[in-house]
Design a protein around this motif. Structure first.
Motif, short mmCIF file in Angstrom:
data_model
loop_
_atom_site.label_atom_id
_atom_site.label_comp_id
_atom_site.label_asym_id
_atom_site.label_seq_id
_atom_site.Cartn_x
_atom_site.Cartn_y
_atom_site.Cartn_z
N LEU A 146 -17.72 -7.98 1.37
CA LEU A 146 -16.60 -7.53 2.19
C LEU A 146 -15.54 -6.92 1.30
O LEU A 146 -15.28 -7.39 0.19
CB LEU A 146 -16.01 -8.71 2.96
CG LEU A 146 -16.87 -9.30 4.07
CD1 LEU A 146 -16.07 -10.37 4.82
CD2 LEU A 146 -17.37 -8.23 5.03
N ASP A 147 -14.88 -5.88 1.80
CA ASP A 147 -13.88 -5.16 1.01
C ASP A 147 -12.55 -5.93 1.03
O ASP A 147 -11.58 -5.49 1.64
CB ASP A 147 -13.71 -3.75 1.60
CG ASP A 147 -12.87 -2.84 0.71
OD1 ASP A 147 -12.32 -3.34 -0.30
OD2 ASP A 147 -12.76 -1.64 1.03
N LEU A 148 -12.54 -7.06 0.34
CA LEU A 148 -11.31 -7.87 0.31
C LEU A 148 -10.21 -7.15 -0.46
O LEU A 148 -9.03 -7.36 -0.19
CB LEU A 148 -11.59 -9.24 -0.30
CG LEU A 148 -12.59 -10.12 0.46
CD1 LEU A 148 -12.64 -11.52 -0.16
CD2 LEU A 148 -12.24 -10.23 1.94
N LEU A 149 -10.62 -6.29 -1.38
CA LEU A 149 -9.62 -5.53 -2.13
C LEU A 149 -8.83 -4.64 -1.16
O LEU A 149 -7.59 -4.62 -1.19
CB LEU A 149 -10.32 -4.66 -3.18
CG LEU A 149 -9.42 -3.84 -4.09
CD1 LEU A 149 -8.56 -4.73 -4.96
CD2 LEU A 149 -10.24 -2.87 -4.93
N GLY A 150 -9.56 -3.94 -0.29
CA GLY A 150 -8.91 -3.09 0.70
C GLY A 150 -8.07 -3.88 1.68
O GLY A 150 -7.07 -3.40 2.20
N LEU A 151 -8.47 -5.10 1.92
CA LEU A 151 -7.73 -5.96 2.85
C LEU A 151 -6.44 -6.49 2.21
O LEU A 151 -5.38 -6.52 2.84
CB LEU A 151 -8.62 -7.14 3.27
CG LEU A 151 -8.03 -8.13 4.26
CD1 LEU A 151 -7.74 -7.45 5.60
CD2 LEU A 151 -8.98 -9.30 4.47
N THR A 206 -4.07 2.23 -2.02
CA THR A 206 -5.41 1.67 -1.79
C THR A 206 -6.52 2.59 -2.30
O THR A 206 -7.60 2.12 -2.68
CB THR A 206 -5.62 1.32 -0.30
OG1 THR A 206 -6.80 0.54 -0.17
CG2 THR A 206 -5.73 2.56 0.56
N GLY A 222 -1.90 -3.87 1.01
CA GLY A 222 -1.21 -3.67 2.29
C GLY A 222 -1.03 -4.95 3.09
O GLY A 222 -0.61 -4.90 4.23
N SER A 223 -1.34 -6.11 2.49
CA SER A 223 -1.21 -7.36 3.25
C SER A 223 0.20 -7.96 3.11
O SER A 223 0.45 -9.08 3.54
CB SER A 223 -2.26 -8.37 2.80
OG SER A 223 -2.09 -8.70 1.44
N VAL A 273 -6.91 -13.52 10.27
CA VAL A 273 -7.25 -13.13 8.90
C VAL A 273 -6.25 -13.75 7.93
O VAL A 273 -6.62 -14.27 6.88
CB VAL A 273 -7.28 -11.59 8.76
CG1 VAL A 273 -7.46 -11.19 7.30
CG2 VAL A 273 -8.42 -11.01 9.61
N ASN A 323 0.84 -1.20 0.00
CA ASN A 323 0.00 0.00 0.00
C ASN A 323 0.88 1.25 0.00
O ASN A 323 0.78 2.12 0.87
CB ASN A 323 -0.95 0.00 1.21
CG ASN A 323 -1.98 1.11 1.13
OD1 ASN A 323 -2.16 1.72 0.08
ND2 ASN A 323 -2.65 1.38 2.23
N PHE A 336 -1.13 -13.17 1.74
CA PHE A 336 -2.42 -13.82 1.53
C PHE A 336 -2.44 -14.71 0.28
O PHE A 336 -3.14 -15.70 0.21
CB PHE A 336 -3.53 -12.77 1.36
CG PHE A 336 -3.85 -11.98 2.61
CD1 PHE A 336 -3.27 -12.31 3.83
CD2 PHE A 336 -4.74 -10.93 2.56
CE1 PHE A 336 -3.58 -11.59 4.98
CE2 PHE A 336 -5.05 -10.21 3.71
CZ PHE A 336 -4.47 -10.53 4.92
#
Ligand code: FAD
Lengths: 394, 482
Positions: free
Chosen positions: B203-208, B175, B211-212, B454, B162, B216
């Motif tokens: 759910l905002d998986l894109l936002g999650l 983001t 920055g991961s 998560v 991000n 993931f």
């Protein structure tokens, strides 16, 4: 009649969630209740409301940041911000007009539904302005994500995840936003008589210009009014005049534009935010469709016979459609058309019975649905918070 | 080798190396699998160069389908995976481990689609950040997030971290400019998340995912928001007698309702080094400087700069110099954007990345000075002042392990001070290995365990970039907590 729990602090929220977990009885989560018609109806013996968690807890205009507890009314929050010359740039969407509700929208509800208005097209959605949350998860634990600084990549961005999760991951108890200064003034340019395709095209041209169009909507013709294509500019007074002139020149091929001064512009954008032109008949069902602007007008045309009224916001990227009431709200023909246009549709207004019978939110592809379910289970393993509000859980 | 530990490699995986390489070769043909020691060496570190680990092998797939097959295979084999873009992470995010396979996206660097009406662009994520803007510049469009490393870093790395840049004050970070991704799961499924329509419900998986830190799955394509260029832009340089005065001026400008595109800060040491490198005409007699950039038509720029100039003078600015030509503007930015490089010519450094509430700036700057003085180290401060994202560069000598240890320790103390005043450990570089053990200072155990759950939702076997972000000790416990 369901039991109402109204905690006065975070500990009270934790206790309520713990009780729900140990008794395995789901709870519905509510802010002010003005958006109760959104999402799938759920069965819950108890309702937890955040309405007693109130107060603006941080307001630093020089740092462009403000926080409020979840139950704070959006109106109060915005009024406090305005006193400091600040605002929420995403122009919070207000569901009251849509639902004919007199309840008070809260900050928590705004976050849980990612409720963004017309300015979203340039300023980003609620989720973009949200920089910190506190929430009580479905495990009854209070966690924080993000914080009060604008740039923060420390740990996963659970802030984005919480925003728009409709209370299925946790109960948001406090939220922190990036704010922006209220510009000195605004005006709007209005072109009359364009058809949908030309109207959206004009809006895209405006958005592709350097003049920072902060609202871009097309209101198709009705029985007693011609179509209106509207572009909003906000800025210092002196810059506005220049930019309006340049934008008029650029959009000359679409005809001459009328100018709305600050007051008239403000009123019109209030109506557009509330989707007022669609609200005539309260029985009508309403869809909110996101689609790339370049495919929006063709999609509306394809939905043709189904459409009782419609309007485009977000430069055509948001298509609002009202349909005459039926048992499936036109879902069987609307969903395939939307999918083909690579958009997604949410049934934002219909009776509980209809919203229980058809998918309210865009159905997710199987692999995506599995990921969403795994993430939900990571927050709410027992499925006690608003279970089934978004999708039927497997 | 220095302070930050990495897990012991799994001898059972090391013993199966040949077999694993053979398995990878069945998926990715020819040069796409790298296993000689010489060639692997290019991947043993990222921009946190004090740490090196030779990976088991490196795979450079050419398609999303290959990435999917590789992930499925390695997941099945229980082999850790280190996703990699250009390897410019300053946090050790792309640092390999001996028992892991590096999966890089450098061969997937195409622009797939540009749609100016929709203001969107679809790319393969191995494309560089500058490559994105470069592909649309002739149309008068650009991609806003602009890390200083933009010549080299990839969209893949930007999405994973991000990333931000100097112009994020106005335009937001990655983001806020990312609309969709093609995401490959550990099971080898290819999932489209988001797309060219705004705000996908669910759910905002894109936002999650943004920055991961590559923990993931892998991101192979992205839909980006692109924006029309402003009519013009002009930076102005203000000299101030002290860092405090520059900090106060920053708050005053924003408080006056003006949000420039960028407000960048440099202290005296940074000014000296950057001026020497870029010859930008920085004020050499100043204790600190601000570069403020505004956009618009020429008259609009004049007006905004006049307002900003007033506020700056009221807050003690001793000099002000506008760029009058494009060359002057470029020189002003060259000094700033090459600051890290310029610094690297004179000394080794570690670059910290904490963010603070801007109101606490004077206090934090004083503490940074104290911390580094006490350690006997020099520090240069360069940062994104408008959003409080600090980049203290702590100078040390790579050949002196004691000096590195001292620098790391000072860096930690600086970050802890940032957290203490209400800020955070990292504003844009990410946690990686660098700040992993400090996470307990910012988060409670419950908060860390929630984040780890998560990760487990995406990667139950903890194979994806596993030794990053979370304190190593906590990892053993998550299995219990999950
Ligand atoms: C001189 C210099 C200046 C810098 N300036 C800035 C700045 O101004 N702003 C800023 O934000 N950063 C800055 N950085 C840091 C760095 O450039 C960014 O973090 C960048 O985004 C990393 O991109 P990369 O392609 O090099 O990724 P890498 O370093 O290769 O990887 C970064 C992370 O992304 C993961 N990753 C890579 N590819 C994928 C994929 N396909 N799928 C999933 N995960 C993946 C990796 O595992 C790793 O965790 C700077 C670095 C340097 C050296």
């Amino acid at each position: 009649m369901t039991d109402l729990i109204s905690p006065i602090d975070e500990a009270g929220v934790e206790a309520a969630v713990h009780a729900a977990m140990s008794s395995k009885t789901p709870i519905a989560i509510r802010g002010g209740g003005s958006r109760a018609g959104l999402g799938r109806p759920i069965q819950a013996a108890r309702t937890l409301t955040t309405e007693k968690l109130t107060g603006v807890t941080l307001l630093e205009p020089a740092e462009l940041v403000a926080s409020a507890k979840a139950g704070t009314s959006v109106a109060e929050f915005e009024a406090e911000l305005a006193k400091a010359g600040q605002r929420l740039a995403f122009e919070p969407f207000d569901h009251r007009a849509l639902y004919g509700s007199t309840a008070e929208p809260t900050v928590g509800g705004m976050v849980a539904t990612n409720a963004s208005g017309p300015r979203r097209v340039i300023a980003g959605a609620a989720r973009d302005a949200l920089i910190g949350v506190r929430l009580v998860t479905g495990r009854g634990e209070t966690i924080r994500s993000g914080g009060r600084v604008m740039k923060n990549v420390t740990g996963y961005d659970l802030v984005k995840l919480a925003c728009g999760s409709h209370g299925t991951l946790g109960v948001v108890t406090e939220a922190t936003f990036k704010t922006l200064p209220i510009p000195e003034s605004e005006l709007s340019l209005v072109w009359e008589g364009l058809d949908d395709a030309r109207g959206v095209e004009a809006l895209c041209a405006a958005m592709g210009s350097p003049f920072e169009t902060s609202g871009a909507a097309h209101l198709p013709a009705t029985a007693n009014a011609p179509a209106r294509t509207v572009a909003r500019l906000e800025n210092f007074e002196s810059q506005l005049r220049y930019r309006a002139g340049e934008l008029e020149k650029l959009l000359k091929p679409y005809g001459a534009a009328a100018r709305l001064d600050a007051g008239a512009s403000h009123d019109l954008w209030g109506e557009i935010r509330d989707v007022a032109p669609l609200l005539g008949d309260a029985a009508r069902q309403v869809w909110k469709i996101s689609v790339a602007p370049s495919r929006a007008a063709a999609l509306a045309a394809r939905l043709g016979p189904l459409v009782a009224a419609h309007l485009y916001d977000w430069s055509g990227g948001l298509l609002w459609v009202a349909v005459e009431p039926t048992d499936d709200a036109g879902s069987s023909s609307l969903r395939p058309a939307v999918r083909e246009a690579r958009g997604h549709a949410t049934l934002v207004r219909a009776s509980d019975a209809v919203r229980a019978a058809v998918d309210v939110f865009e159905p997710e592809a199987p692999a995506l649905a599995r990921l969403s379910e795994a993430v939900t289970a990571a927050f709410d393993p027992a499925g006690v918070l608003n279970p089934g509000r978004m999708h039927v859980r497997h | 080798m220095s302070g930050i530990a990495m897990p012991e490699p799994d001898p059972r995986i090391l013993a199966r190396r040949d077999q694993i390489v053979a398995g990878l070769r069945e998926i990715v043909p020819g040069e796409g699998v790298i296993d000689t020691e010489d060639e692997r060496r290019a991947f043993e570190t990222d921009a946190l160069t004090a740490y090196r680990r030779m990976p088991l092998a490196v795979v450079l797939p050419s398609t999303t389908e290959e990435v999917a097959a590789v992930l499925k295979y390695l997941n099945g084999q229980g082999v850790p995976i280190i996703p990699r873009g250009a390897g410019t992470s300053l946090a050790g995010g792309a640092l390999p481990q001996e028992d892991a396979v590096v999966v890089g996206v450098s061969k997937m660097a195409c622009v797939l689609d540009v749609n100016l009406a929709d203001r969107t662009m679809r790319v393969q994520t191995g494309i560089t950040n500058l490559g994105v803007s470069g592909a649309i510049a002739h149309e008068g469009f650009f991609y806003a997030p602009d890390p200083s490393s933009q010549l080299a870093c990839t969209i893949a790395g930007n999405v994973a971290m991000n990333s931000g840049g100097a112009h994020c004050l106005k335009y937001g970070v990655t983001t806020n400019n990312l609309m969709g991704v093609t995401f490959v799961t550990m099971e080898g499924e290819i999932v489209e998340i988001g797309g060219d329509a705004m705000d996908a419900p669910g759910l905002d998986l894109l936002g999650l995912i943004c920055g991961s830190e590559g923990q993931f799955g892998m991101v192979t394509e992205a839909t980006l928001r692109i924006l029309p260029m402003a009519e013009g832009a002009r930076p102005i340089l203000f000299g101030f007698p002290s860092s405090e005065a520059a900090g106060a001026a920053t708050a005053a400008v924003i408080g006056a309702g003006i949000v420039p595109v960028a407000i960048e800060f440099m202290d005296k040491i940074a000014i000296d080094i950057c001026e020497d490198f870029a010859h930008a005409g920085y004020p050499m007699d100043a204790g600190a400087l601000l570069i403020v950039e505004v956009e618009g038509a020429p008259a609009e720029i004049d007006e905004q700069l006049a307002r900003i100039g007033e506020v700056a003078r009221a807050n003690g600015a001793t000099s002000a110099r506008q760029a009058t030509t494009a060359a002057e503007a470029a020189a002003i930015w060259k000094g700033r954007k090459s600051a890290f490089g310029a610094m690297g010519r004179i000394s080794d450094y570690i670059c910290m990345d904490g963010t603070i509430p801007t109101g606490r700036l004077p206090e934090i700057l004083a503490r940074i000075t104290d911390i580094c003085d006490a350690a006997g180290l020099k520090v240069a401060n360069i940062f994104h002042a408008g959003d409080g994202n600090l980049h203290p560069l702590v100078l040390y000598d790579m050949n002196d392990p004691v000096s590195l240890a001292k620098a790391e320790h000072a860096g930690e103390e600086i970050l802890l001070a940032c957290v203490e005043v209400g800020g955070c450990l990292t504003g844009e570089h990410g946690v990686g290995i660098e700040k992993r053990e400090l996470m307990t200072a910012q988060f409670t155990e419950a908060e860390l365990f929630q984040q780890m759950r998560v990760k487990s939702a995406f990667d139950p076997n903890w194979l994806m970039n596993p030794a990053k972000v979370f304190p190593l000790e906590l990892r053993a416990e998550t299995r219990k907590a999950a």
